[in-house]
Write a protein that holds these residues in place. Sequence first.
Motif, PDB file in Angstrom:
ATOM      1  N   ASP A   1      54.952  26.946  37.118  1.00  0.00           N
ATOM      2  CA  ASP A   1      53.718  27.285  37.818  1.00  0.00           C
ATOM      3  C   ASP A   1      53.566  28.797  37.685  1.00  0.00           C
ATOM      4  O   ASP A   1      54.019  29.553  38.537  1.00  0.00           O
ATOM      5  N   LEU A   2      52.974  29.223  36.569  1.00  0.00           N
ATOM      6  CA  LEU A   2      52.792  30.652  36.349  1.00  0.00           C
ATOM      7  C   LEU A   2      51.353  30.923  35.951  1.00  0.00           C
ATOM      8  O   LEU A   2      50.559  29.992  35.767  1.00  0.00           O
ATOM      9  N   CYS A   3      51.009  32.183  35.834  1.00  0.00           N
ATOM     10  CA  CYS A   3      49.632  32.526  35.508  1.00  0.00           C
ATOM     11  C   CYS A   3      49.611  33.778  34.641  1.00  0.00           C
ATOM     12  O   CYS A   3      50.178  34.803  35.017  1.00  0.00           O
ATOM     13  N   VAL A   4      49.008  33.659  33.476  1.00  0.00           N
ATOM     14  CA  VAL A   4      48.861  34.830  32.611  1.00  0.00           C
ATOM     15  C   VAL A   4      47.538  35.514  32.953  1.00  0.00           C
ATOM     16  O   VAL A   4      46.490  34.858  32.993  1.00  0.00           O
ATOM     17  N   VAL A   5      47.590  36.813  33.232  1.00  0.00           N
ATOM     18  CA  VAL A   5      46.367  37.606  33.418  1.00  0.00           C
ATOM     19  C   VAL A   5      46.265  38.535  32.219  1.00  0.00           C
ATOM     20  O   VAL A   5      47.051  39.467  32.063  1.00  0.00           O
ATOM     21  N   ARG A   6      45.306  38.218  31.356  1.00  0.00           N
ATOM     22  CA  ARG A   6      45.185  38.890  30.061  1.00  0.00           C
ATOM     23  C   ARG A   6      43.967  39.813  30.054  1.00  0.00           C
ATOM     24  O   ARG A   6      42.859  39.361  30.381  1.00  0.00           O
ATOM     25  N   GLU A   7      44.167  41.071  29.635  1.00  0.00           N
ATOM     26  CA  GLU A   7      43.032  41.978  29.455  1.00  0.00           C
ATOM     27  C   GLU A   7      42.202  41.425  28.294  1.00  0.00           C
ATOM     28  O   GLU A   7      42.749  41.068  27.267  1.00  0.00           O
ATOM     29  N   LEU A   8      40.872  41.348  28.462  1.00  0.00           N
ATOM     30  CA  LEU A   8      40.105  40.550  27.487  1.00  0.00           C
ATOM     31  C   LEU A   8      39.027  41.308  26.709  1.00  0.00           C
ATOM     32  O   LEU A   8      38.435  40.765  25.795  1.00  0.00           O
ATOM     33  N   THR A   9      38.754  42.543  27.060  1.00  0.00           N
ATOM     34  CA  THR A   9      37.658  43.220  26.355  1.00  0.00           C
ATOM     35  C   THR A   9      38.095  44.530  25.697  1.00  0.00           C
ATOM     36  O   THR A   9      37.258  45.334  25.302  1.00  0.00           O
TER      37      THR A   9
ATOM     38  N   PHE B   1      46.991  41.980  40.557  1.00  0.00           N
ATOM     39  CA  PHE B   1      47.582  42.053  41.892  1.00  0.00           C
ATOM     40  C   PHE B   1      46.863  41.078  42.832  1.00  0.00           C
ATOM     41  O   PHE B   1      47.494  40.404  43.645  1.00  0.00           O
ATOM     42  N   ASP B   2      45.530  41.026  42.720  1.00  0.00           N
ATOM     43  CA  ASP B   2      44.777  40.078  43.564  1.00  0.00           C
ATOM     44  C   ASP B   2      45.157  38.636  43.266  1.00  0.00           C
ATOM     45  O   ASP B   2      45.304  37.815  44.172  1.00  0.00           O
ATOM     46  N   VAL B   3      45.287  38.326  41.968  1.00  0.00           N
ATOM     47  CA  VAL B   3      45.705  36.971  41.595  1.00  0.00           C
ATOM     48  C   VAL B   3      47.086  36.682  42.203  1.00  0.00           C
ATOM     49  O   VAL B   3      47.326  35.618  42.771  1.00  0.00           O
TER      50      VAL B   3
ATOM     51  N   ARG C   1      48.396  37.927  44.846  1.00  0.00           N
ATOM     52  CA  ARG C   1      48.354  37.809  46.314  1.00  0.00           C
ATOM     53  C   ARG C   1      48.051  36.384  46.759  1.00  0.00           C
ATOM     54  O   ARG C   1      48.411  35.995  47.869  1.00  0.00           O
ATOM     55  N   ALA C   2      47.393  35.611  45.906  1.00  0.00           N
ATOM     56  CA  ALA C   2      47.113  34.215  46.243  1.00  0.00           C
ATOM     57  C   ALA C   2      48.254  33.307  45.784  1.00  0.00           C
ATOM     58  O   ALA C   2      48.178  32.088  45.897  1.00  0.00           O
ATOM     59  N   ARG C   3      49.333  33.923  45.247  1.00  0.00           N
ATOM     60  CA  ARG C   3      50.452  33.144  44.728  1.00  0.00           C
ATOM     61  C   ARG C   3      51.752  33.661  45.335  1.00  0.00           C
ATOM     62  O   ARG C   3      51.837  33.833  46.531  1.00  0.00           O
ATOM     63  N   ARG C   4      52.769  33.943  44.498  1.00  0.00           N
ATOM     64  CA  ARG C   4      54.072  34.372  45.033  1.00  0.00           C
ATOM     65  C   ARG C   4      54.240  35.894  45.050  1.00  0.00           C
ATOM     66  O   ARG C   4      55.314  36.409  45.287  1.00  0.00           O
TER      67      ARG C   4
ATOM     68  N   GLN D   1      37.119  28.542  43.181  1.00  0.00           N
ATOM     69  CA  GLN D   1      38.092  29.448  43.789  1.00  0.00           C
ATOM     70  C   GLN D   1      37.736  30.924  43.561  1.00  0.00           C
ATOM     71  O   GLN D   1      37.630  31.700  44.513  1.00  0.00           O
ATOM     72  N   TYR D   2      37.534  31.315  42.292  1.00  0.00           N
ATOM     73  CA  TYR D   2      37.423  32.741  41.985  1.00  0.00           C
ATOM     74  C   TYR D   2      36.023  33.303  42.193  1.00  0.00           C
ATOM     75  O   TYR D   2      35.872  34.410  42.686  1.00  0.00           O
ATOM     76  N   THR D   3      34.984  32.577  41.778  1.00  0.00           N
ATOM     77  CA  THR D   3      33.642  33.130  41.992  1.00  0.00           C
ATOM     78  C   THR D   3      33.121  32.789  43.386  1.00  0.00           C
ATOM     79  O   THR D   3      32.647  33.659  44.105  1.00  0.00           O
ATOM     80  N   PHE D   4      33.229  31.525  43.786  1.00  0.00           N
ATOM     81  CA  PHE D   4      32.561  31.115  45.028  1.00  0.00           C
ATOM     82  C   PHE D   4      33.464  31.123  46.258  1.00  0.00           C
ATOM     83  O   PHE D   4      33.013  30.818  47.356  1.00  0.00           O
TER      84      PHE D   4
END
Length: 355
Positions: free
Chosen positions: A126-134, A171-173, A175-178, A305-308
């Motif tokens: 249960d992990l999450c990659v936060v990738r810089e995209l632009t 960091f925000d992502v 905060r909703a996890r571990r 979750q993220y937008t609304f």
Amino acid sequence: MAFKVAVLPGDGIGPEVVAEAVKVIRAVSSDFEFEEALIGGIAYDQTGHPLPAKTLDLCHEADAALMGAVGGPKWDNIQPTSLRPEVGALLALRSELNLYSNVRPAKTMKALLTASPLKGDHGMIDLCVVRELTGGIYFGEPRERRENGTVAVDTCIYSRAEIERITLNAFDVARARRREVVSVDKANVLETSRLWREVVTELAAQNPDVKVTHMLVDNCAMQLIRDPRQFDVILTENMFGDILSDEASMITGSLGLLPSASLSDAKGDLPFGLYEPVHGSAPDIAGQGRANPVATILSAAMMLQYTFKNLEAAKRIEDACNKVLESGLRTADIFEPGCQLVSTSKLGDAIAAAV
Ligand code: IPM
Ligand code: MG
């Protein structure tokens, strides 16, 4: 007040899976109005461009966008390459809409653990990659051929501001996890990575509620196979994130189940996001009702979750997907003996009923 969602079905199995996601959102809430637009190869065929101005305008005025997939062999050789769906639609959309943060959770579903290539509980991640995209090497200039085409140049470039905003988002992502972030770079070689590490270290000091460590990218690729459960959030630059997110996703056993969000800054209070499955357009099975809609349905849950900011509805969709898979319903890609084979729309119906 109704929120507006741009619906971009795209190519291949895109229209089939997006239809199921819209069905499930409707089952969970009546707060949304949907408006469809063309994107990808189908847009190129009908308008001469894979990202028509009308589609971009719709995205600008919508609160969020839900996309299927773009591309396919039919459009692989379009010239110039800037008109190919991947470049002319997907990369252009990321850049035009300033979608700088790509959030790619990889979570193994209990019912599907046996599909993981890792042994035993190792695959239960249960992990999450936060990738810089632009930014980074995907967009840096110059990019060109020199010496009569015999030398090629790409440029990797990052600014402090670009690194700051993606780091704060990670960091925000977290905060909703571990609340644990591993920042991945190649600071032993690359100057962009040294700046990356400098900025992340500074922000970590200002945000002590999140635990931040650093890891070199080659080591991270190895650790993901050795012990993937050590990771909560992986924060990284554009190309490393492209590669590591594919690696992480496969540990869950099926690319066909994973959602993603590409986020920009808030429009008013709500961060605009483009939500899409991690898988592609799978032209070989398009139009046959065989596609797995779960990745797109989970992308719709990420949108809630993220937008609304509707965590309750997002959770209901996630739980419904788990429940339906645990009950044994399967599309062909994840079929196992003893399970019941169903079509794309039957699986969507079951999930809509379960929410
Ligand atoms: C992804 C894809 C894209 C990327 C391609 C299709 C341009 O691999 O979204 O990960 O490299 O970003
Ligand atoms: Mg990729």
